[in-house]
Design a protein around this motif. Structure first.
Motif, PDB file in Angstrom:
ATOM      1  N   HIS A 260       0.830  -1.208   0.000  1.00 19.90           N
ATOM      2  CA  HIS A 260       0.000   0.000   0.000  1.00 19.90           C
ATOM      3  C   HIS A 260       0.862   1.256   0.000  1.00 19.90           C
ATOM      4  O   HIS A 260       0.429   2.329  -0.417  1.00 19.90           O
ATOM      5  CB  HIS A 260      -0.912  -0.012   1.228  1.00 19.90           C
ATOM      6  CG  HIS A 260      -1.982   1.021   1.186  1.00 19.90           C
ATOM      7  ND1 HIS A 260      -1.945   2.159   1.971  1.00 19.90           N
ATOM      8  CD2 HIS A 260      -3.117   1.122   0.434  1.00 19.90           C
ATOM      9  CE1 HIS A 260      -3.025   2.899   1.726  1.00 19.90           C
ATOM     10  NE2 HIS A 260      -3.752   2.276   0.798  1.00 19.90           N
ATOM     11  N   TYR A 491      -7.328   4.546  -5.490  1.00 19.88           N
ATOM     12  CA  TYR A 491      -6.472   5.229  -4.521  1.00 19.88           C
ATOM     13  C   TYR A 491      -6.762   6.728  -4.568  1.00 19.88           C
ATOM     14  O   TYR A 491      -6.887   7.395  -3.529  1.00 19.88           O
ATOM     15  CB  TYR A 491      -5.006   4.953  -4.854  1.00 19.88           C
ATOM     16  CG  TYR A 491      -4.009   5.465  -3.855  1.00 19.88           C
ATOM     17  CD1 TYR A 491      -3.314   6.650  -4.074  1.00 19.88           C
ATOM     18  CD2 TYR A 491      -3.747   4.770  -2.672  1.00 19.88           C
ATOM     19  CE1 TYR A 491      -2.386   7.131  -3.157  1.00 19.88           C
ATOM     20  CE2 TYR A 491      -2.818   5.235  -1.746  1.00 19.88           C
ATOM     21  CZ  TYR A 491      -2.149   6.411  -2.000  1.00 19.88           C
ATOM     22  OH  TYR A 491      -1.233   6.893  -1.089  1.00 19.88           O
ATOM     23  N   TYR A 519      -7.383  -2.880  -2.253  1.00 18.12           N
ATOM     24  CA  TYR A 519      -6.748  -4.082  -1.698  1.00 18.12           C
ATOM     25  C   TYR A 519      -6.729  -5.204  -2.739  1.00 18.12           C
ATOM     26  O   TYR A 519      -5.773  -5.962  -2.860  1.00 18.12           O
ATOM     27  CB  TYR A 519      -7.458  -4.515  -0.420  1.00 18.12           C
ATOM     28  CG  TYR A 519      -7.471  -3.420   0.643  1.00 18.12           C
ATOM     29  CD1 TYR A 519      -8.609  -3.157   1.417  1.00 18.12           C
ATOM     30  CD2 TYR A 519      -6.362  -2.606   0.838  1.00 18.12           C
ATOM     31  CE1 TYR A 519      -8.626  -2.134   2.356  1.00 18.12           C
ATOM     32  CE2 TYR A 519      -6.365  -1.581   1.773  1.00 18.12           C
ATOM     33  CZ  TYR A 519      -7.503  -1.349   2.524  1.00 18.12           C
ATOM     34  OH  TYR A 519      -7.506  -0.331   3.452  1.00 18.12           O
ATOM     35  N   LEU A 522      -3.885  -4.424  -5.094  1.00 17.07           N
ATOM     36  CA  LEU A 522      -2.589  -4.711  -4.470  1.00 17.07           C
ATOM     37  C   LEU A 522      -2.267  -6.199  -4.620  1.00 17.07           C
ATOM     38  O   LEU A 522      -1.161  -6.582  -5.004  1.00 17.07           O
ATOM     39  CB  LEU A 522      -2.589  -4.322  -2.995  1.00 17.07           C
ATOM     40  CG  LEU A 522      -2.740  -2.841  -2.639  1.00 17.07           C
ATOM     41  CD1 LEU A 522      -2.746  -2.650  -1.122  1.00 17.07           C
ATOM     42  CD2 LEU A 522      -1.656  -1.987  -3.283  1.00 17.07           C
TER      43      LEU A 522
END
Ligand SMILES: CCCCC/C=C\C/C=C\C/C=C\C/C=C\C/C=C\CC/C=C/C(=O)SCCNC(=O)CCNC(=O)[C@H](O)C(C)(C)COP(=O)(O)OP(=O)(O)OC[C@H]1O[C@@H](n2cnc3c(N)ncnc32)[C@H](O)[C@@H]1OP(=O)(O)O
Ligand SMILES: Cc1cc2nc3c(=O)[nH]c(=O)nc-3n(C[C@H](O)[C@H](O)[C@H](O)COP(=O)(O)OP(=O)(O)OC[C@H]3O[C@@H](n4cnc5c(N)ncnc54)[C@H](O)[C@@H]3O)c2cc1C
Length: 593
Positions: A260, A491, A519, A522
């Protein structure tokens, strides 16, 4: 060995390599300003005869020129530059003078010791009238002896926050005479008898700054991609702590917090690269238009270049620091390369127009559009700003089942930019109706004006990223880049969540949805992360980093790097016996008493 899908050829292009050249050259790059500002000034502000004379010599490096505009007392407010260029019709010369200490030119790169010519911005006086700042091409040093010419005092301004091998300098003129034709005469002119001929647009002399602002956008992409490469590679070899007890230490890249911290910088680097290509094309096209007498795109170029420069440099500065912090103690070592990259990159938040000032320049443009919208005018088919005239959906739709080409996310960014722009415009009008003058009202709205610019630039960056990824035909590359696009967009949604939640446009549930998409992204990026950064094909020497080595042999090379330090040439340094040894001996003697 990390999963290695097909390499992604995103940055293996010439322009990107030029930033490699600059960054490589950051250690004492004596031609930085010559290439980046002096030559563009000659190209865009010298008339034909002057170009014939100066350009071949400049391209051939027969001299080195810098761009000397900023003074000790003024950098932002060009109207108040104090260096004067007063025309003497008797001799058909300009007399350059630095009337005060604060008029000393201060900061120009390579001015201190390398350059023997300079583009000098000075207030032009002729026939008793001041016509504002104009550029002059002035010789500073003898081409053979390199000694400063008569009436010229020049030197280096001393150590800086970074870039300490670039000789930023100071320069003073004591009534130095220079021929009339040393004034750049493509746009404005002074005739032999001293008559002033104004330019078609009084900012065409500022084109070199616009070029650098446009170039900085890709420059920031370069810095983010370089430092993300270092952080990803190091995080893929660094093992620290366990996720499953007893299963052995994991690569720190497997921590979600590490992903992150680093992956959004990777995504932003790509976003900035794509917008950097756009703005540089717009710059080149606008300069061609100006050569053909068409100055219509000048305001758009100025507004977009100012906004992109301010936003990308700010996010690059924050992003580089995140990459450094993600690398723990070794990230704090010079061996990491982060101090060098960071100290070069953050300079761009200040040079070429300090970021707050640049955001406000773009805001001027947005306020004109807001005025037109409030007056009921229709858009002028300008893809950069037309969305401001449109009415978007009343509510956020980012969590709808299908969001083709992220239309719902883009409309959320558009909504925020539109609302912020119109609200601050309405406040400007209201404050003036309450009796404030325009300038005071402007200052009282400045923070909100900057927010409007950031929201507008975010919309541009996101839309450009979506459009460019959509054009990719190679599906294996496209799928990897779409993971980065997904991360980037959601984001950014979380980064501007306060603005989207403030008027109830987005719900808390939708904010949670955005986080879920982050998430998810990611996780998808993790297995490709090393291959993505390897595909940039940065050379170890341009990364300047033991942590980011392509071969991953960090520890052996970290020790070698440390052992090569001059401090380790001998086991015991002279200072020991002279100071510490003596101190301890005396202390031991005292303790025996
Ligand atoms: C040294 C080596 C470094 C190596 C780097 C390593 C790696 C690379 C990575 C990153 C970097 C990437 C690329 C770059 C590479 C290297 C960097 C090289 C060199 C950089 C060194 C730095 C150089 C400098 O800093 S030069 C000096 C820069 N100074 C400024 O920018 C001054 C800022 N101030 C201004 O521009 C103006 O004062 C102002 C704030 C715009 C205000 O203008 P002004 O006329 O004074 O007043 P206003 O009334 O506000 O404006 C009137 C009107 O004009 C319009 N306007 C203003 N400017 C422009 C313009 N340029 N074009 C068009 N229109 C313009 C403005 O909108 C307004 O219009 P309106 O009235 O209709 O609203
Ligand atoms: C690494 C580096 C390289 C440089 N190279 C060159 C070069 O080659 N040639 C050259 O000519 N110059 C160069 N500069 C100078 C650079 O362009 C100036 O520093 C920059 O324009 C800012 O001007 P200033 O430093 O005078 O800050 P100021 O203009 O004094 O501003 C100080 C602060 O006040 C605020 N401020 C100022 N005006 C306003 C406003 N109107 N509204 C709101 N806030 C405001 C801003 O927050 C700003 O940071 C370089 C600078 C650096 C750091």
């Amino acid at each position: 060995m990390e999963h290695a899908p097909k390499a992604i050829d995103v940055t293996n292009d010439v322009e990107m390599r030029t930033f490699n050249f600059f960054t490589m050259g950051i250690d004492g790059h004596p031609l930085g300003l010559h290439l980046d500002m002096a030559i563009p000034t000659i190209l865009n502000n010298a008339d034909e005869e002057q170009q014939k004379d100066w350009l071949p010599k400049a391209a051939n490096r027969e001299f080195i020129a810098t761009y000397a505009q900023t003074e000790m007392g003024h950098g932002t407010n060009l109207k108040k530059l104090e260096t004067t260029a007063t025309y003497d019709p008797k001799t058909q010369e300009f007399v350059l003078n630095s009337p005060t200490i604060t008029s000393t030119k201060w900061w120009p790169g390579n001015l201190g010791k390398s350059s023997n010519y300079a583009v000098v911005m000075a207030q032009l006086y002729t026939q008793g009238k001041c016509h504002g700042a104009h550029p002059f091409f002035v010789q500073l040093r003898d081409l053979n002896t390199h000694k400063p010419l008569k009436g010229i005092t020049v030197g280096d301004i001393g150590p800086k926050f970074g870039m300490n091998t670039v000789d930023n300098g100071f320069l003073q003129f004591d009534h130095v005479r220079t021929p009339r034709r040393s004034m750049f005469m493509k746009h404005a002119k002074v005739l032999p008898d001293g008559r002033y001929v104004p330019p078609v647009h009084d900012k065409l002399n500022y084109s070199a700054m616009v070029f650098i602002r446009a170039a900085i956008v890709s420059g920031m992409a370069y810095h983010l991609l370089v430092t993300s490469t270092i952080a990803v590679r190091y995080s893929a070899i660094r093992r620290q702590g366990e996720i499953t007890p007893g299963a052995g230490e994991v690569k720190v890249l497997d921590y979600q917090t590490q992903q992150h911290r680093i992956f959004p910088q990777l995504a932003r680097g790509l976003a900035f690269r794509l917008s950097g290509q756009y703005i540089m094309k717009l710059y080149t096209q606008t300069m061609d238009d100006i050569r053909n007498g068409d100055i219509s795109a000048v305001p758009d170029l100025h507004a977009l270049s100012c906004g992109l420069k301010a936003v990308t440099t700010h996010h690059a500065a924050l992003g580089l620091e995140q990459c450094r912090m993600a690398c723990g103690g070794h990230g704090y070592s010079q061996a990491s390369g982060f101090p060098l990259h960071y100290s070069v990159a953050v300079g761009a938040c200040t040079y070429e127009g300090e970021n707050m000032v640049m955001l406000l320049q773009t805001a001027r443009h947005l306020m004109k559009i807001a005025k037109a919208i409030r007056a009921g005018q229709s858009p002028k088919s300008n893809k950069i700003v037309d969305y401001l005239f449109h009415k978007g959906p009343p509510k956020c739709l980012i969590d709808q089942a299908y969001d083709t080409n992220y239309r719902n996310v883009l409309e959320s960014f558009e909504h925020l930019a539109r609302r912020q722009t119109l609200e601050v415009y309405d406040k400007l009008v209201q404050l003036q109706q309450q009796g404030r003058n325009y300038e005071q009202a402007w200052n009282d709205c400045a923070v909100e004006l900057c927010k409007a610019t950031r929201a507008h630039v975010r919309t541009f960056l996101a839309r450009t990223f979506v459009e460019e990824i959509d054009k990719i035909s190679d599906l294996s590359i496209k799928s990897v880049l779409q993971d980065l696009l997904q991360l980037y967009l959601y984001y950014e949604v979380t980064e501007c969540a306060t603005g989207l939640l403030e008027d109830g446009f987005m719900t808390g549930q939708q904010h949670k949805y955005a986080k879920k998409k982050i998430y998810e992204a990611l996780e998808k990026i993790r297995p490709n992360a090393v291959s993505i950064v390897d595909s940039f094909d940065f050379q170890d020497r341009e990364l300047h980093s033991v942590l980011g080595r392509r071969d991953g042999n960090v520890y052996e090379n970290l020790l070698k790097w440390a052992q090569s330090s001059p401090l380790n040439k001998t086991d015991v340094l002279p200072f020991h016996h002279k100071y510490l040894g003596k101190m301890m001996e005396e202390a031991r003697q005292r303790s025996k008493i």
